[in-house]
Design a protein around this motif. Structure first.
Motif, PDB file in Angstrom:
ATOM      1  N   ILE A 226       0.865  -1.173   0.000  1.00  0.00           N
ATOM      2  CA  ILE A 226       0.000   0.000   0.000  1.00  0.00           C
ATOM      3  C   ILE A 226       0.908   1.231   0.000  1.00  0.00           C
ATOM      4  CG2 ILE A 226      -1.786   1.277   1.238  1.00  0.00           C
ATOM      5  CD1 ILE A 226      -1.266  -2.375   2.074  1.00  0.00           C
ATOM      6  N   VAL A 227       0.844   1.994  -1.084  1.00  0.00           N
ATOM      7  CA  VAL A 227       1.718   3.157  -1.188  1.00  0.00           C
ATOM      8  C   VAL A 227       0.904   4.431  -1.080  1.00  0.00           C
ATOM      9  CG1 VAL A 227       3.612   4.196  -2.486  1.00  0.00           C
ATOM     10  CG2 VAL A 227       3.036   1.796  -2.864  1.00  0.00           C
ATOM     11  N   ALA A 228       1.271   5.285  -0.132  1.00  0.00           N
ATOM     12  CA  ALA A 228       0.629   6.601  -0.024  1.00  0.00           C
ATOM     13  C   ALA A 228       1.544   7.631  -0.668  1.00  0.00           C
ATOM     14  CB  ALA A 228       0.398   6.955   1.442  1.00  0.00           C
ATOM     15  N   GLY A 255      -9.036   6.655  -2.281  1.00  0.00           N
ATOM     16  CA  GLY A 255      -9.053   8.069  -1.885  1.00  0.00           C
ATOM     17  C   GLY A 255      -9.558   8.909  -3.039  1.00  0.00           C
ATOM     18  N   ARG A 256     -10.406   9.887  -2.730  1.00  0.00           N
ATOM     19  CA  ARG A 256     -11.097  10.612  -3.779  1.00  0.00           C
ATOM     20  C   ARG A 256     -10.148  11.288  -4.769  1.00  0.00           C
ATOM     21  NH1 ARG A 256     -14.353  15.666  -4.290  1.00  0.00           N
ATOM     22  NH2 ARG A 256     -12.993  16.419  -2.653  1.00  0.00           N
ATOM     23  N   SER A 257      -9.164  12.056  -4.272  1.00  0.00           N
ATOM     24  CA  SER A 257      -8.302  12.786  -5.201  1.00  0.00           C
ATOM     25  C   SER A 257      -7.423  11.807  -5.979  1.00  0.00           C
ATOM     26  CB  SER A 257      -7.451  13.821  -4.458  1.00  0.00           C
ATOM     27  OG  SER A 257      -6.606  13.187  -3.525  1.00  0.00           O
ATOM     28  N   ILE A 295      -2.709   2.153  -4.311  1.00  0.00           N
ATOM     29  CA  ILE A 295      -2.110   3.492  -4.285  1.00  0.00           C
ATOM     30  C   ILE A 295      -3.131   4.417  -3.646  1.00  0.00           C
ATOM     31  CG2 ILE A 295      -1.019   5.320  -5.633  1.00  0.00           C
ATOM     32  CD1 ILE A 295      -0.440   3.322  -7.812  1.00  0.00           C
ATOM     33  N   THR A 296      -2.727   5.093  -2.589  1.00  0.00           N
ATOM     34  CA  THR A 296      -3.716   5.767  -1.757  1.00  0.00           C
ATOM     35  C   THR A 296      -3.321   7.190  -1.384  1.00  0.00           C
ATOM     36  OG1 THR A 296      -4.875   5.648   0.365  1.00  0.00           O
ATOM     37  CG2 THR A 296      -2.684   4.747   0.321  1.00  0.00           C
ATOM     38  N   THR A 297      -4.307   7.972  -1.002  1.00  0.00           N
ATOM     39  CA  THR A 297      -4.067   9.289  -0.411  1.00  0.00           C
ATOM     40  C   THR A 297      -3.669   9.113   1.047  1.00  0.00           C
ATOM     41  OG1 THR A 297      -6.404   9.381   0.164  1.00  0.00           O
ATOM     42  CG2 THR A 297      -5.747  10.462  -1.872  1.00  0.00           C
ATOM     43  N   GLY A 298      -3.250  10.188   1.666  1.00  0.00           N
ATOM     44  CA  GLY A 298      -2.980  10.136   3.104  1.00  0.00           C
ATOM     45  C   GLY A 298      -1.503  10.236   3.439  1.00  0.00           C
ATOM     46  N   SER A 299      -0.681  10.582   2.460  1.00  0.00           N
ATOM     47  CA  SER A 299       0.763  10.642   2.719  1.00  0.00           C
ATOM     48  C   SER A 299       1.111  11.763   3.700  1.00  0.00           C
ATOM     49  CB  SER A 299       1.523  10.852   1.416  1.00  0.00           C
ATOM     50  OG  SER A 299       1.226  12.113   0.863  1.00  0.00           O
ATOM     51  N   GLN A 300       0.171  12.665   3.983  1.00  0.00           N
ATOM     52  CA  GLN A 300       0.421  13.722   4.962  1.00  0.00           C
ATOM     53  C   GLN A 300      -0.249  13.410   6.304  1.00  0.00           C
ATOM     54  OE1 GLN A 300       2.542  16.354   4.452  1.00  0.00           O
ATOM     55  NE2 GLN A 300       2.990  15.070   2.699  1.00  0.00           N
ATOM     56  N   LEU A 307      -5.541   6.362   3.961  1.00  0.00           N
ATOM     57  CA  LEU A 307      -4.491   5.696   4.742  1.00  0.00           C
ATOM     58  C   LEU A 307      -4.776   5.763   6.238  1.00  0.00           C
ATOM     59  CD1 LEU A 307      -1.742   4.212   4.669  1.00  0.00           C
ATOM     60  CD2 LEU A 307      -0.678   6.450   5.025  1.00  0.00           C
ATOM     61  N   ALA A 308      -5.129   6.940   6.724  1.00  0.00           N
ATOM     62  CA  ALA A 308      -5.406   7.090   8.161  1.00  0.00           C
ATOM     63  C   ALA A 308      -6.594   6.225   8.552  1.00  0.00           C
ATOM     64  CB  ALA A 308      -5.672   8.553   8.508  1.00  0.00           C
ATOM     65  N   ARG A 309      -7.589   6.145   7.673  1.00  0.00           N
ATOM     66  CA  ARG A 309      -8.757   5.325   8.002  1.00  0.00           C
ATOM     67  C   ARG A 309      -8.405   3.840   8.031  1.00  0.00           C
ATOM     68  NH1 ARG A 309     -12.818   6.308   4.099  1.00  0.00           N
ATOM     69  NH2 ARG A 309     -11.472   7.710   2.908  1.00  0.00           N
ATOM     70  N   ILE A 310      -7.506   3.427   7.137  1.00  0.00           N
ATOM     71  CA  ILE A 310      -7.037   2.028   7.209  1.00  0.00           C
ATOM     72  C   ILE A 310      -6.328   1.809   8.544  1.00  0.00           C
ATOM     73  CG2 ILE A 310      -5.481   0.296   6.217  1.00  0.00           C
ATOM     74  CD1 ILE A 310      -5.890   1.707   3.483  1.00  0.00           C
ATOM     75  N   ALA A 311      -5.416   2.721   8.886  1.00  0.00           N
ATOM     76  CA  ALA A 311      -4.609   2.541  10.096  1.00  0.00           C
ATOM     77  C   ALA A 311      -5.488   2.451  11.341  1.00  0.00           C
ATOM     78  CB  ALA A 311      -3.608   3.688  10.234  1.00  0.00           C
ATOM     79  N   PHE A 312      -6.495   3.340  11.414  1.00  0.00           N
ATOM     80  CA  PHE A 312      -7.319   3.394  12.621  1.00  0.00           C
ATOM     81  C   PHE A 312      -8.609   2.579  12.484  1.00  0.00           C
ATOM     82  CE2 PHE A 312      -4.428   6.922  13.084  1.00  0.00           C
ATOM     83  CZ  PHE A 312      -4.065   6.805  14.419  1.00  0.00           C
ATOM     84  N   SER A 313      -8.627   1.671  11.480  1.00  0.00           N
ATOM     85  CA  SER A 313      -9.738   0.723  11.310  1.00  0.00           C
ATOM     86  C   SER A 313     -11.087   1.391  11.116  1.00  0.00           C
ATOM     87  CB  SER A 313      -9.838  -0.228  12.510  1.00  0.00           C
ATOM     88  OG  SER A 313      -8.611  -0.846  12.728  1.00  0.00           O
TER      89      SER A 313
END
Lengths: 554, 554
Positions: A226-228, A255-257, A295-300, A307-313
């Motif tokens: 999973i790459v952000a 991720g939308r964008s 390939i996902t958003t959330g690199s920030q 990405l944050a939603r994956i991490a925090f379930s």
């Protein structure tokens, strides 16, 4: 030096700040604008979604504004377009990918059909009455990025836009150094150049080397990868795709964008994915983990990002799975470091593996380092120089770099937003200042949140608020209901029972005293109640909540 | 594995977070505590001044707590002492400088005379009934710092505390690697080691090399030199003093903590300044600029610090002067980058020269890099290992580093705050969990601000608030005053006149409907008013202010 043949350069945003890039260029009856960006709110701008430039100056000269010319498709260069075009509907010029991204935005704001978007290619020259605007290919962390040369009757102004020099770009389209050199040989009046990385010695590493690192990492991955990364970094995306295809993985965008921009980039031919290699997020479950790349958003570390939603379930469709490998292919923008760290820590806690900048070279900046800047200065050797894009310290250091390369300090102009640089073929000087500023966007509101509202929000955030309400009967000078006290964000209810009870007594006493003395003017009553309450609460708690006294009269 | 001869290690703070370091060690009827730190609030903790550990567990076992042993004088290791000692008054042990700083704090809290502070020297062993606590000199970014070895009947536990390995420290007191090696040779049961910089390859550069850089910079300075650094970094201070003396400068200290700590350090002989070389801030004007050095707080860009006040011209005594050279001799702690940048930009804008980490090597970390950690692991070669001091990602990487050096994963314990690691001479395992947590300090309040208050503050910060108040007469089912609406932090008054007017109409209608239907229960009225208001405001503004309906009854 007033002269109708002079050219004026007026930054309306973006100098001494990061983002909100927009600059006006003026010659006789023509004004052209380069870029139209947003900036993101800083931590003091509570509740503000984004910040756009105040374009009063352009509105006051709207009949002369001939168009907005966009260097590339990053938010800090295009993000204000939907707001600005609603106020000032002028033609927009940009390359295909840039306008593809702009189109998406205008669609979301329901104004696409009202706007004139003109696609150009690197090398194109747009001829206006007196001015000619030339798009020159450069390299940056987004594809199809350009520098812009403005040919004026008194000389050429070269604006680099954001750029770095990558001799081996992923799309093979190198920066048009030949054209820049050619302009330099024929004489450039003014160079405006990207200052973001002027404090960094040496040369950026090429994007391609990130691809090599990614390929090595992919070769060892045992589960999903999973790459952000930044949604706009099509070249990075292409390299992730290449590594995935090499190791037999399907690619999903999340991720939308990320979904929006990857679609635009594929449609327009900037992102190449072999037939049948993309899947939707819903299809991921149908493939073995070792055959999936996301390939996902959330690199920030943005809390609402995929990405944050994956991490925090809290992601509806994606959960952390055994042997997942997460790659943060980005640097935290200043201010985002803690958010990114939170996500990384959480992924580790949930048993995933995470690779990020501190561990591997999985990101490279899109902005030129010192040696790249020196090359541009040397090729262009302009008469005048104006550092752009960066905080004040960067502009200052860029000015020093130019001097080390032989420019005289008097020919360097370190402007503030709103200052007017006026140029003739003989001289240049700062001759004035126009109105500029920041307009805050909060929800549907554009400009209805200003300093007073923000000051109150900051105050509320610090110490919360306390409302005192009482109903009085004017005729009898008596309290007939209340005073009641209600707090939010101040102290725990259970901890504060005694405190609030005493506070009520104090307010009642204050109010009774006033009424006894026949003081009935609501503003006096309110001021007195507020004052005694502030004093009491500060003594007891060392806090200063916003106090809102309300008197109702019957 | 329950056995009364087991040793328990219980981190009550500091694991998986930065700061708030406090760990309990337990054997039979004895509990000792290492360190007692605070952490600083993160950006979500609106209005919170600092965060201290919840020590319920220690309070429940207070008769067994024999003392608090402090490794060094940084806030994240001593900052909670004034709060904790008020709840649990036990002896405190530490080196002279550490306790000198602690004394200052206890004085400010007016509890110094009630507390028992026991000065130790590196090498000292404190003998309790069953446990012996040994202070072992280490090197860190504060003088007089120690690691601690706890000798228990079943083996030795070595806690490195914060440390790095500096072979040429400014005070000549090198880390006692011999003693550590000796402990390792005789067998260490458990190593607990600093993980802060485990992601950084190589070895920290020595503090002395910063002195060389500073001396070179001082040799070229034409006006005053103003150096911002951590007040507790006595060695850095000493090097700034040395460079100043070398070039004939007097030294002034500015900022409360800088003045306090430099005084303690001079009194106790940790900071050496030749007679007549220090001056007060008031005396600066009597000396030529090129003979003045100012050592100041504010290296983190803190808005109220001396440096920020100089930059923004709000310092009562110090103004920016021509040829001033500012040196930021520190790294921004994560989250402070933007604040530091603001100050740097402002200093440049005001014409000063500024040197900081991006430009020169004017700072070095106080925490061991990978090669230093490897040395400690190799010397100690413990039976069990527990990484400490760091976010989760650091603990995880430290565990990997230990495995690369040959430790088995089963012997490494990556604990969370509150987990209990139980050790016998044969085995070790996590056997339970005790109550832990964060207590927020806000003004005078300790623990009276909790999650509900913070949630409200966050909500208020985002969208502000709106109070609706009305007085009703129960008997006649009629509104006799109001409804009135008052907002703070929501929208500009002038922009919102129409909005608020319509909102009032909606509330009045809602209220009238209820009263017509003889609904008089205040909670129903309030709920209905709130609901209709939320819906209306979100549709109109896309914002969700806190809505506070107040019904007064007569």
């Amino acid at each position: 030096m007033k002269n109708e043949n002079n050219v004026k350069v007026i930054p309306l945003g973006g100098l001494g700040e990061i983002g909100k890039n927009i600059t006006a260029f003026e010659y006789k009856n023509e004004i052209i604008v380069i870029d139209c960006g947003i900036s993101f709110p800083d931590e003091e701008m509570y509740g503000v979604d984004l910040v756009i430039p105040d374009i009063t100056y352009l509105l006051n000269n709207s009949d002369r504004v001939k168009g907005i010319f966009i260097t590339h498709g990053h938010e800090d260069h295009i993000g204000s377009l939907p707001y600005i075009l609603k106020q000032l509907n002028v033609p927009v010029y940009g390359t295909r990918l840039t306008l593809g991204i702009v189109e998406n935005k205008l669609k979301e704001h329901n104004i696409l059909s009202d706007c004139e978007l003109n696609k150009v290619e690197a090398g194109d020259i747009i001829e206006l009455e007196n001015l000619k605007v030339e798009f020159i290919r450069n390299t940056h962390s987004i594809a199809d990025s350009c520098s812009i040369a403005i040919h004026t009757p008194i000389g050429v102004i070269l604006h680099t836009g954001d750029f770095k020099i990558d001799y081996t770009p992923i799309d093979g389209l190198v920066m048009d150094l030949e054209r820049i050199s050619n302009l330099g040989r024929n004489g450039v009046l003014l160079l405006m150049a990207d200052s973001t990385n002027v404090e960094r010695p040496g040369h950026t590493i090429p994007e391609r080397s990130i691809g090599e690192t990614l390929t090595r990492i992919f070769s060892n991955a045992k589960g999903r990868v999973i790459v952000a990364t930044f949604a706009s970094n099509i070249h990075r995306m292409q390299q992730i795709v290449n590594a995935s295809v090499k190791y037999g993985r399907k690619i999903a965008f999340s991720g939308r964008s990320m979904e929006n921009i990857s679609e635009v980039a594929m449609d327009l031919g900037y992102l190449h994915i072999p037939e049948g290699k993309t899947i939707s997020v819903d299809e991921i479950q149908s493939y073995p983990n070792e055959q999936v790349t996301i390939i996902t958003t959330g690199s920030q570390g943005e809390p609402m990002s995929a990405l944050a939603r994956i991490a925090f379930s809290t992601h509806r469709k994606l959960k952390i799975e055994p042997k997942d490998l997460y790659i943060i292919s980005a640097s935290p923008i200043p201010g985002n470091g803690k958010l990114v760290s939170k996500v990384i820590n959480q992924l580790f806690k949930r048993g995933a593996d995470v690779i990020y900048e501190a561990l591997e070279e999985v990101h490279v900046s899109g902005h030129a380092y010192q040696e790249e800047l020196k090359l541009i200065h040397t090729l262009v050797h302009p008469k005048y120089f104006m550092p752009v894009h960066g905080e004040y310290r960067h502009l200052r250091h860029h000015s020093e770099l130019a001097q080390k390369l032989g420019m005289e300090e008097k020919n360097i102009f370190n402007l503030e937003t709103g200052q007017v640089l006026e140029l003739s073929d003989k001289e240049a000087m700062i001759t004035g200042r126009v109105h500029t500023g920041s307009v805050y966007v909060d929800g549907f509101g554009v400009g209805d949140v200003g300093n007073i509202v923000l000051r109150d929000r900051k105050h509320l955030a610090q110490d919360g608020m306390l409302t005192i309400v009482a109903t009085i009967e004017k005729e009898s000078y008596s309290i007939i209901a209340g005073p009641d006290i209600i707090t939010r964000g101040f102290v725990y209810a259970k901890e504060s029972e005694a405190l609030i009870k005493e506070a009520k007594d104090i307010v009642r006493k204050e109010l009774e005293d006033c009424l006894e003395n026949k003081v009935i003017e609501w503003y006096v009553l309110k001021a007195n109640m507020k004052k005694s309450m502030e004093k009491y609460l500060y003594e007891k708690t060392k806090r200063r909540p916003i106090i809102l006294p309300i008197i109702m009269e019957i």
